[in-house]
Design a protein around this motif. Structure first.
Motif, mmCIF file in Angstrom:
data_model
loop_
_atom_site.group_PDB
_atom_site.id
_atom_site.type_symbol
_atom_site.label_atom_id
_atom_site.label_comp_id
_atom_site.label_asym_id
_atom_site.label_seq_id
_atom_site.Cartn_x
_atom_site.Cartn_y
_atom_site.Cartn_z
ATOM 1 N N GLU A 10 -35.886 -102.749 -57.776
ATOM 2 C CA GLU A 10 -35.060 -101.729 -57.125
ATOM 3 C C GLU A 10 -35.749 -100.379 -56.999
ATOM 4 O O GLU A 10 -35.855 -99.824 -55.918
ATOM 5 C CB GLU A 10 -33.754 -101.546 -57.908
ATOM 6 N N LEU A 11 -36.205 -99.832 -58.137
ATOM 7 C CA LEU A 11 -36.756 -98.476 -58.140
ATOM 8 C C LEU A 11 -38.274 -98.430 -58.129
ATOM 9 O O LEU A 11 -38.860 -97.352 -58.048
ATOM 10 C CB LEU A 11 -36.235 -97.710 -59.364
ATOM 11 N N GLY A 12 -38.926 -99.575 -58.249
ATOM 12 C CA GLY A 12 -40.383 -99.609 -58.254
ATOM 13 C C GLY A 12 -40.998 -99.014 -59.510
ATOM 14 O O GLY A 12 -42.098 -98.473 -59.467
ATOM 15 N N MET A 13 -40.310 -99.116 -60.635
ATOM 16 C CA MET A 13 -40.787 -98.560 -61.896
ATOM 17 C C MET A 13 -41.614 -99.600 -62.654
ATOM 18 O O MET A 13 -41.432 -100.810 -62.469
ATOM 19 C CB MET A 13 -39.603 -98.136 -62.771
ATOM 20 N N HIS A 14 -42.515 -99.113 -63.498
ATOM 21 C CA HIS A 14 -43.337 -99.971 -64.352
ATOM 22 C C HIS A 14 -43.069 -99.585 -65.802
ATOM 23 O O HIS A 14 -43.021 -98.404 -66.130
ATOM 24 C CB HIS A 14 -44.816 -99.801 -64.025
ATOM 25 N N LEU A 15 -42.921 -100.592 -66.656
ATOM 26 C CA LEU A 15 -42.550 -100.373 -68.047
ATOM 27 C C LEU A 15 -43.525 -101.077 -68.974
ATOM 28 O O LEU A 15 -43.879 -102.239 -68.741
ATOM 29 C CB LEU A 15 -41.133 -100.929 -68.280
ATOM 30 N N THR A 16 -43.952 -100.379 -70.005
ATOM 31 C CA THR A 16 -44.690 -100.978 -71.111
ATOM 32 C C THR A 16 -43.894 -100.637 -72.354
ATOM 33 O O THR A 16 -43.595 -99.458 -72.597
ATOM 34 C CB THR A 16 -46.115 -100.396 -71.223
ATOM 35 N N LEU A 17 -43.516 -101.660 -73.131
ATOM 36 C CA LEU A 17 -42.590 -101.453 -74.243
ATOM 37 C C LEU A 17 -42.937 -102.348 -75.419
ATOM 38 O O LEU A 17 -43.185 -103.548 -75.241
ATOM 39 C CB LEU A 17 -41.154 -101.743 -73.780
ATOM 40 N N ASP A 18 -42.942 -101.763 -76.612
ATOM 41 C CA ASP A 18 -43.078 -102.529 -77.849
ATOM 42 C C ASP A 18 -41.679 -102.921 -78.304
ATOM 43 O O ASP A 18 -40.803 -102.051 -78.424
ATOM 44 C CB ASP A 18 -43.735 -101.687 -78.947
ATOM 45 N N VAL A 19 -41.470 -104.218 -78.553
ATOM 46 C CA VAL A 19 -40.168 -104.696 -79.029
ATOM 47 C C VAL A 19 -40.362 -105.517 -80.304
ATOM 48 O O VAL A 19 -41.388 -106.169 -80.479
ATOM 49 C CB VAL A 19 -39.418 -105.550 -77.979
ATOM 50 N N ALA A 20 -39.355 -105.494 -81.153
ATOM 51 C CA ALA A 20 -39.352 -106.330 -82.352
ATOM 52 C C ALA A 20 -39.068 -107.756 -81.888
ATOM 53 O O ALA A 20 -37.928 -108.122 -81.622
ATOM 54 C CB ALA A 20 -38.294 -105.845 -83.335
ATOM 55 N N SER A 21 -40.126 -108.549 -81.760
ATOM 56 C CA SER A 21 -40.013 -109.870 -81.132
ATOM 57 C C SER A 21 -39.179 -110.862 -81.929
ATOM 58 O O SER A 21 -38.653 -111.806 -81.355
ATOM 59 C CB SER A 21 -41.399 -110.444 -80.856
ATOM 60 N N GLU A 22 -39.015 -110.671 -83.237
ATOM 61 C CA GLU A 22 -38.139 -111.551 -84.021
ATOM 62 C C GLU A 22 -36.675 -111.275 -83.717
ATOM 63 O O GLU A 22 -35.854 -112.171 -83.733
ATOM 64 C CB GLU A 22 -38.396 -111.379 -85.516
ATOM 65 N N LEU A 23 -36.361 -110.020 -83.435
ATOM 66 C CA LEU A 23 -34.981 -109.636 -83.150
ATOM 67 C C LEU A 23 -34.608 -109.852 -81.688
ATOM 68 O O LEU A 23 -33.474 -110.214 -81.370
ATOM 69 C CB LEU A 23 -34.754 -108.163 -83.494
ATOM 70 N N TYR A 24 -35.553 -109.583 -80.805
ATOM 71 C CA TYR A 24 -35.266 -109.632 -79.375
ATOM 72 C C TYR A 24 -36.465 -110.212 -78.628
ATOM 73 O O TYR A 24 -37.253 -109.471 -78.028
ATOM 74 C CB TYR A 24 -34.934 -108.220 -78.863
#
Length: 162
Positions: free
Chosen positions: A37-51
């Protein structure tokens, strides 16, 4: 009264890569995602065990100033000058209440701070906002007009749901 909206940014993303540079930590994955939709780019660290997120998965992401609904947040902001501090205590201890506001509508919630805003590449009208959630980092890159509500130093909540 605070004229700013509670929502700083909101969009849907599709994961394009998970740990593309290799897994650095056992319980954390770095995802790269893009929005149509907005043409945004995301780089994100996530707790992979939780999510856990896999390549090709879609999710909704929101960055907000408060977990309380907008009307309640505006009223609470008005009442922050109370001598008894009761409003402050209510806002601070929302996580202990049965109704946790916006957090009830999402699967994954983190609290953090906006620590950098980089608009050095002005030629292409692209900018990057950097967030830290207790050491888990996020970079959100795209058009300046979609990141106009970003204020460096502000505390924020990240909300995600699939």
């Amino acid at each position: 009264m605070d004229e700013r909206s509670n929502i700083i940014f909101e969009d849907r993303f599709t994961v394009t890569d998970v740990d593309k540079d290799g897994k650095k930590f056992d319980r954390v994955s770095r995802i790269v995602a893009a929005s149509r939709e907005l043409g945004m780019h995301l780089t994100l660290d996530v707790a992979s065990e939780l999510y856990p997120l896999a390549e090709g998965e879609a999710f909704a992401l929101a960055v907000v100033r408060s977990l309380t609904p907008e009307k309640d947040a505006a009223e609470a902001a008005e009442g922050m000058d109370d001598d008894d501090g009761a409003t402050r205590k209510v806002r601070r201890e929302l996580w202990r209440a049965e109704d946790q506001g916006l957090a009830n509508e999402y699967d994954y919630v983190m609290h953090g701070k906006i620590y950098k805003f980089d608009d050095s590449q002005k030629g292409d009208n692209m900018t990057t906002a950097y967030f830290s959630y207790g050491g888990l980092l996020m970079a959100l890159r795209g058009s300046y007009r979609h990141l106009a509500n970003v204020v460096v130093g502000e505390n924020v909540y990240l909300l995600m749901r699939k």
